[in-house]
Design a protein around this motif. Structure first.
Motif, PDB file in Angstrom:
ATOM      1  N   GLY A   1       1.678   2.198   5.916  1.00 26.74           N
ATOM      2  CA  GLY A   1       0.241   2.336   6.090  1.00 26.74           C
ATOM      3  C   GLY A   1      -0.285   3.746   5.915  1.00 26.74           C
ATOM      4  N   ILE A   2       0.291   4.509   4.987  1.00 29.16           N
ATOM      5  CA  ILE A   2      -0.188   5.871   4.736  1.00 29.16           C
ATOM      6  C   ILE A   2      -0.534   6.029   3.257  1.00 29.16           C
ATOM      7  N   HIS A   3      -1.506   6.863   2.995  1.00 31.55           N
ATOM      8  CA  HIS A   3      -1.965   7.104   1.626  1.00 31.55           C
ATOM      9  C   HIS A   3      -1.426   8.458   1.174  1.00 31.55           C
ATOM     10  N   VAL A   4      -0.307   8.437   0.424  1.00 31.01           N
ATOM     11  CA  VAL A   4       0.324   9.664  -0.077  1.00 31.01           C
ATOM     12  C   VAL A   4       0.883   9.387  -1.470  1.00 31.01           C
ATOM     13  N   PRO A   5       1.180  10.427  -2.232  1.00 31.32           N
ATOM     14  CA  PRO A   5       1.846  10.215  -3.515  1.00 31.32           C
ATOM     15  C   PRO A   5       3.243   9.604  -3.293  1.00 31.32           C
TER      16      PRO A   5
ATOM     17  N   ASP B   1       3.700  13.722   3.510  1.00 28.98           N
ATOM     18  CA  ASP B   1       2.740  13.896   2.431  1.00 28.98           C
ATOM     19  C   ASP B   1       3.291  13.499   1.060  1.00 28.98           C
ATOM     20  N   CYS B   2       4.479  12.862   1.046  1.00 28.43           N
ATOM     21  CA  CYS B   2       5.045  12.320  -0.188  1.00 28.43           C
ATOM     22  C   CYS B   2       6.188  11.377   0.191  1.00 28.43           C
TER      23      CYS B   2
ATOM     24  N   GLU C   1       1.546  10.518   9.870  1.00 32.08           N
ATOM     25  CA  GLU C   1       0.537  11.200   9.054  1.00 32.08           C
ATOM     26  C   GLU C   1       1.037  12.542   8.518  1.00 32.08           C
TER      27      GLU C   1
ATOM     28  N   GLN D   1       5.164   2.667   1.118  1.00 28.85           N
ATOM     29  CA  GLN D   1       3.883   3.260   1.508  1.00 28.85           C
ATOM     30  C   GLN D   1       2.974   2.222   2.154  1.00 28.85           C
ATOM     31  N   ALA D   2       2.867   1.057   1.569  1.00 35.37           N
ATOM     32  CA  ALA D   2       1.997   0.008   2.109  1.00 35.37           C
ATOM     33  C   ALA D   2       2.457  -0.434   3.496  1.00 35.37           C
TER      34      ALA D   2
ATOM     35  N   ASN E   1       5.756   2.398  -3.560  1.00 32.09           N
ATOM     36  CA  ASN E   1       4.443   1.848  -3.210  1.00 32.09           C
ATOM     37  C   ASN E   1       4.555   0.798  -2.110  1.00 32.09           C
TER      38      ASN E   1
END
Length: 182
Positions: free
Chosen positions: A44-48, A19-20, A16, A40-41, A37
């Motif tokens: 499992g984190i939501h970041v730019p 952050d990018c 967590e 990221q998937a 992307n």
């Protein structure tokens, strides 16, 4: 993905904290969306996220971009990752001596992956410092894969590395610059 997980683990941070994500590679898994992307998937984190593609320089450019984004206070902790699969573009069966000569540089390439986590500079902590880094435009066509882009989207003959080993040697033999880890 595995290199990214290992880099995060070795950095002793929680996922967590990222952050990018910058995916920096000449190879990509699919044309769209950016391979970042996919990373990221799987994490499992939501970041730019975004991709950087600049042939052999991709990962170094990713580190440069991460360093700049951190120094500008845009992000605090950035995952830079890469996954190269040049084996898909190596012509293993050549027709003749000239075809072999043009394919020769590709035989030095291999599939690989790497990841690094960069964060705000702290006293007595490692930082990435580039001494000098540039591209020599006169050699842009010394090693190419012309296919898959807008110029030759479906020409299978253009999906292999074509190289001029002499020009590549010239390009890398002069003024080679490196980056240093402190």
């Amino acid at each position: 993905i595995e290199a990214s997980k290992k880099a995060i683990q070795d950095a002793h941070i929680k996922i967590e904290s990222i952050d990018c994500i910058i995916f920096a590679s000449a190879s990509h898994d699919i044309t769209e969306p950016a391979t970042g992307n996919i990373v990221q998937a799987w994490l499992g984190i939501h970041v730019p996220v975004f991709d950087i593609k600049n042939a052999c320089n991709s990962f170094l450019n990713g580190l440069q971009m991460a360093r700049s984004l951190i120094k500008s206070w845009q992000y605090k902790t950035i995952l830079v990752c890469s996954g190269e699969t040049p084996s898909r573009a190596i012509r293993w069966n050549t027709k003749d001596r000239d075809d072999f000569r043009q394919s020769l540089a590709g035989y030095n390439l291999w599939d690989a992956w790497v990841a690094m986590v960069l964060w705000e500079e702290k006293k007595n902590k490692p930082v990435v410092s580039f001494t000098e880094f540039y591209s020599k435009w006169i050699y842009f066509d010394a090693s190419t894969i012309s296919g898959w882009g807008s110029r030759f989207p479906r020409d299978l003959e253009k999906t292999y590395f074509i190289s001029d080993s002499k020009r590549l040697s010239e390009a890398f033999g002069q003024d080679a610059k490196t980056f240093l880890f402190y």
